[in-house]
Design a protein around this motif. Structure first.
Motif, short mmCIF file in Angstrom:
data_model
loop_
_atom_site.label_atom_id
_atom_site.label_comp_id
_atom_site.label_asym_id
_atom_site.label_seq_id
_atom_site.Cartn_x
_atom_site.Cartn_y
_atom_site.Cartn_z
N MET A 82 1.21 -0.99 -0.03
CA MET A 82 -0.12 0.26 0.09
C MET A 82 0.96 1.20 -0.14
O MET A 82 0.73 2.15 -0.57
CB MET A 82 -0.85 -0.49 1.24
CG MET A 82 -0.88 1.37 1.46
SD MET A 82 -2.39 1.26 2.79
CE MET A 82 -3.79 -0.05 2.73
N SER A 83 1.84 1.32 0.67
CA SER A 83 3.28 2.59 1.06
C SER A 83 3.24 3.14 -0.23
O SER A 83 4.71 3.25 -0.42
CB SER A 83 4.03 2.26 2.41
OG SER A 83 4.73 1.02 1.94
N THR A 84 3.26 2.11 -0.95
CA THR A 84 4.25 1.89 -2.42
C THR A 84 3.78 2.85 -3.87
O THR A 84 3.70 2.96 -4.48
CB THR A 84 4.24 1.04 -3.14
OG1 THR A 84 4.05 0.00 -3.91
CG2 THR A 84 5.66 0.37 -2.50
N GLY A 85 1.90 3.35 -3.42
CA GLY A 85 1.12 3.99 -4.45
C GLY A 85 1.14 5.59 -4.96
O GLY A 85 1.83 5.85 -3.80
N LEU A 86 0.34 5.80 -4.68
CA LEU A 86 -0.03 7.71 -4.40
C LEU A 86 -1.60 7.51 -3.64
O LEU A 86 -2.19 6.75 -4.11
CB LEU A 86 -0.92 7.38 -6.39
CG LEU A 86 0.55 7.96 -7.22
CD1 LEU A 86 0.21 8.25 -8.51
CD2 LEU A 86 2.06 8.69 -6.50
N MET A 87 -1.55 8.80 -3.36
CA MET A 87 -2.68 9.11 -2.83
C MET A 87 -3.18 10.88 -3.25
O MET A 87 -1.57 11.79 -3.43
CB MET A 87 -2.59 9.38 -1.25
CG MET A 87 -1.41 10.23 -0.72
SD MET A 87 -1.39 10.39 1.10
CE MET A 87 0.41 11.90 1.19
N ARG A 88 -4.94 11.18 -3.63
CA ARG A 88 -4.95 12.62 -3.34
C ARG A 88 -4.45 13.33 -1.92
O ARG A 88 -3.98 13.02 -1.19
CB ARG A 88 -6.21 12.07 -3.49
CG ARG A 88 -7.15 13.37 -3.87
CD ARG A 88 -8.69 13.18 -4.48
NE ARG A 88 -8.92 13.90 -4.89
CZ ARG A 88 -9.12 13.62 -6.07
NH1 ARG A 88 -8.38 13.51 -6.99
NH2 ARG A 88 -9.58 15.07 -6.79
N ALA A 89 -4.66 14.78 -2.25
CA ALA A 89 -3.68 15.66 -1.47
C ALA A 89 -3.51 17.03 -1.95
O ALA A 89 -3.90 17.74 -3.39
CB ALA A 89 -2.66 14.96 -0.83
N ALA A 90 -4.06 18.31 -1.01
CA ALA A 90 -3.60 19.49 -1.01
C ALA A 90 -2.41 19.71 -1.07
O ALA A 90 -1.95 19.72 -0.14
CB ALA A 90 -4.77 19.81 -0.30
N VAL A 91 -1.61 20.13 -2.18
CA VAL A 91 -0.68 20.05 -2.31
C VAL A 91 -0.13 21.36 -2.49
O VAL A 91 -0.26 22.06 -3.35
CB VAL A 91 0.21 19.43 -2.88
CG1 VAL A 91 1.77 19.70 -3.60
CG2 VAL A 91 0.34 17.85 -3.85
N MET A 92 0.84 21.84 -1.40
CA MET A 92 0.93 23.64 -1.29
C MET A 92 2.83 23.79 -1.97
O MET A 92 3.68 22.87 -1.82
CB MET A 92 1.67 23.67 -0.28
CG MET A 92 2.61 25.45 -0.37
SD MET A 92 1.52 25.78 1.72
CE MET A 92 3.07 25.30 2.90
N VAL A 116 0.17 12.63 -4.84
CA VAL A 116 1.97 12.33 -4.35
C VAL A 116 1.39 11.52 -3.71
O VAL A 116 0.84 10.26 -3.63
CB VAL A 116 2.04 13.78 -3.20
CG1 VAL A 116 2.08 14.94 -3.61
CG2 VAL A 116 0.96 13.11 -2.26
N PRO A 117 3.29 10.51 -4.12
CA PRO A 117 3.07 9.44 -2.93
C PRO A 117 2.71 8.75 -2.26
O PRO A 117 2.79 9.76 -1.05
CB PRO A 117 4.74 9.19 -2.81
CG PRO A 117 5.36 10.24 -4.69
CD PRO A 117 4.58 11.35 -4.14
N ILE A 118 2.57 7.70 -1.57
CA ILE A 118 1.34 7.48 -0.13
C ILE A 118 3.25 7.34 0.48
O ILE A 118 4.21 6.97 0.59
CB ILE A 118 1.09 6.20 -0.49
CG1 ILE A 118 -0.77 6.64 -0.50
CG2 ILE A 118 0.96 5.39 1.72
CD1 ILE A 118 -0.96 5.10 -0.51
N PRO A 119 3.46 7.85 2.17
CA PRO A 119 4.52 7.91 2.31
C PRO A 119 5.15 6.27 3.13
O PRO A 119 3.76 5.86 3.57
CB PRO A 119 4.65 9.32 3.31
CG PRO A 119 2.94 8.84 4.28
CD PRO A 119 2.62 8.69 2.52
N THR A 120 6.47 6.02 2.98
CA THR A 120 6.51 4.89 3.37
C THR A 120 6.90 5.17 5.25
O THR A 120 8.05 5.65 5.41
CB THR A 120 7.78 4.25 2.86
OG1 THR A 120 7.25 4.42 1.94
CG2 THR A 120 8.13 3.14 3.23
N LEU A 135 1.81 3.91 9.09
CA LEU A 135 1.17 5.16 8.34
C LEU A 135 -0.20 5.01 8.89
O LEU A 135 -0.91 3.81 9.04
CB LEU A 135 1.49 3.98 7.20
CG LEU A 135 0.01 4.05 6.28
CD1 LEU A 135 1.61 5.69 5.45
CD2 LEU A 135 0.31 3.57 4.62
N ALA A 136 -0.76 5.63 8.34
CA ALA A 136 -2.05 6.25 8.97
C ALA A 136 -2.97 6.98 7.98
O ALA A 136 -2.66 7.45 7.56
CB ALA A 136 -2.54 6.37 10.37
#
Lengths: 372, 372
Positions: B1-11, B21-25, B32-33
């Motif tokens: 799971m922690s190698t995929g991408l996630m949706r985010a409001a990116v500054m 952005v990448p899901i953090p590891t 990971l939460a």
């Protein structure tokens, strides 16, 4: 005696003039005293050169507040406003760092004078009330049209606020009771304790009084910072463990070397715009800044610096009657030796030129007026 | 799971964009939460709109200090500088008022996760370290290029800084742990005790948290002041004994009526230039002003007002881990009911418009992001 005239440096319309004014008359709870020595205070220099603008600014603040609060509920009424409640167009004799000799009691009834007798040498908490039990009739001796201060030959003082100076204490040192009390109060207000250190910014009379009060309580290390070598010398004499010329070395660099990791209290005793901001920027995290230097104009600060380091700014003013009495005791018992602070003695005639001389910190610290 | 991408409001470069952005590891000491709820904080609005000038100002102050101190001894290094040590040109996901659900442990060895298990709902002191015992590797979650905050779907948290939310506590309320901790810390820092009263200037989330913390400790009367009727309503709900519209009545007039002669602590929770000066001018003698509103630009004050009334200015920042834990306990035990503070809930997609909505204090207090 109290119906004649006396020589005095009289302030009127923010000008100083040597002239004659009536010798004041003591009320039954008061004494008439001859001034033996009176220190020239920085507040008096401020008053003479910035009094008009200071009043204008205070009036503006008060008017802005009154717009919200109504005239009977001004929250901006400060000690400074109370203590300067005199008519600048009428004569005022300044001078509140007094040592005097009692020449007349206000009442034949000795009990009204609380044991004071003609010939006693006294210092006095510089407040006098027309009615002894009514603080609404309070005047600050030296900032009042009706209670002349020590830049003249005679003063009227409340007997209850006057303390007999122990025999053997020179009047010149006793006259330093009031400025020492300012330092004692600032140090008490800071809450500084054993195990904490202090940095005193500005080694004028106020900063030097803080140094003396800190060292009398065994607090150290105390670092004193001043551009003037004369004042750094006085700081060292009064007990600074180290002194620093901020033009040569940053005070915090020196503190890092001598203070180690102990908590630091910074005493801001310069009182010019920008010093509070500077103190906040040099302060270590979680430290306290005691503002005892009187800065009249509007000043600036960077709140983020205060927030980021969780600083405490504590403003201090004046002293209590207990602190005033302690100052006299320390001087009489030679717990502190303030003699080097006295850099000159002048007559009443020389007061205007003494005011000028004090604008150069290199030459002077405390100048005493010796009227006769 | 922690190698995929996630949706985010990116500054990035002080702009906000919805992207992936990448899901953090997680490292072995981390988890990971999945973000269940994340409050939008005023600091994030500040960061987006004033981040560039704030950094420029901090750089200027640091350079001025470095000229004296040398690069290795900067006394101006503040928490704020530490917490915002990210590259603005690289992606940052803000959001530090988090409530999340554990989806993966950093290590198969359960002891490294300190008892946390997949499925646990947690809140976390928003700090993460690359090396668990080395604060030099510290990041603030939400102000770091490597530790995305709650304006995205997933976060990585230090297990040691994460607390399990007691069963039955709604995630929306648990997400208010962080802002409540700010109020608890400010109240603790003020040293306010029974018998003293409080005036809270500004009833935004920070002011409301102060009100809640004051009332949870039985302190009163507490007066809340805000121009917005919505916020005054929230203040009353959270326990203000009285609320006041400063456009209609001066807060000190109300205090005079309800506070009587008891000592007053003023909480400055507005954080715009001029508020510190205003608080100083309205403060009664010898009172304390707790500055908890973050004012980024240079500000002004009148030192004579502080001196004349012997005021104390105490600046407050953040909270301790103990205060953070207490905030969670108070929420879980319903000691405080912060539910009315939540004025809206939005998706990640809606974050940019929520930032705009928050600029109007009439409509909003706390907006929660509910990513899924």
């Amino acid at each position: 005696m109290s119906t004649g005239l006396m020589r005095a440096a009289v302030m009127r319309n923010w000008n100083l003039e040597i002239t004659e004014v009536p010798i004041p008359t003591p009320l039954p709870h008061q004494i008439l005293a001859r001034v033996r020595a009176c220190g020239i205070c920085g507040s008096d220099l401020h008053m003479l050169s910035h009094g008009a603008e200071m009043r204008a600014q205070q009036a503006l603040l008060a008017a802005q507040d009154a717009a919200h609060l109504g005239p009977h509920n001004s929250a901006s009424g400060t000690e400074a406003q109370v203590s300067t409640a005199f008519d600048p167009a009428a004569p005022t004799v300044m001078g509140h760092e007094l040592c005097c000799e009692v020449v007349e009691l206000g009442s034949k009834d000795n009990s009204a004078s609380l044991g004071l007798a003609v010939g006693d040498v006294v210092v006095s908490y510089p407040v006098a009330c027309d009615l002894p039990s009514d603080l609404r009739t309070m005047h600050t001796v030296g900032y009042s049209n009706s209670y002349p201060g020590g830049y003249g030959e005679y003063v009227v003082l409340d007997a209850a606020r006057s303390l007999a100076v122990p025999a053997g204490t020179p009047v010149e040192l006793a006259a330093l009771t009031e400025p020492l009390a300012v330092g004692i109060h600032a140090v008490a207000k800071s809450g500084i304790t054993q195990g904490e250190g202090a940095l005193v910014l500005g080694l004028g009379p106020v900063g030097l009084a803080c140094v003396a009060a800190l060292k009398a309580q065994g607090i150290g290390p105390v670092i004193g910072s001043d551009y003037s070598p004369t004042r750094r010398g006085l700081g060292a004499h009064l007990g600074c463990d180290e002194v620093v010329d901020p033009a040569v070395q940053h005070p915090m660099e020196l503190w890092g070397r001598v203070g180690g990791t102990r908590p630091l209290v910074i005493f801001e005793a310069v009182g010019i715009p920008g010093m509070i901001d500077q103190a906040m920027r040099m302060a270590p995290r979680h430290s306290r800044i005691l503002v005892v230097g009187v800065c009249m104009p509007q000043d600036h600060l960077h709140p983020m610096v205060g927030i980021g380091k969780e600083l405490t700014l504590q403003f201090a003013l004046g002293y209590s009657s207990t602190e005033f009495a302690q100052a006299l005791r320390w001087i009489a018992d030679a717990v502190v030796d303030l003699e080097p602070m006295i850099t000159d003695k002048v007559t009443i005639q020389q007061i205007p030129s003494a005011f000028e001389a004090l604008s150069d910190p290199e030459r002077q610290a405390k100048i005493l007026v010796i009227p006769t």
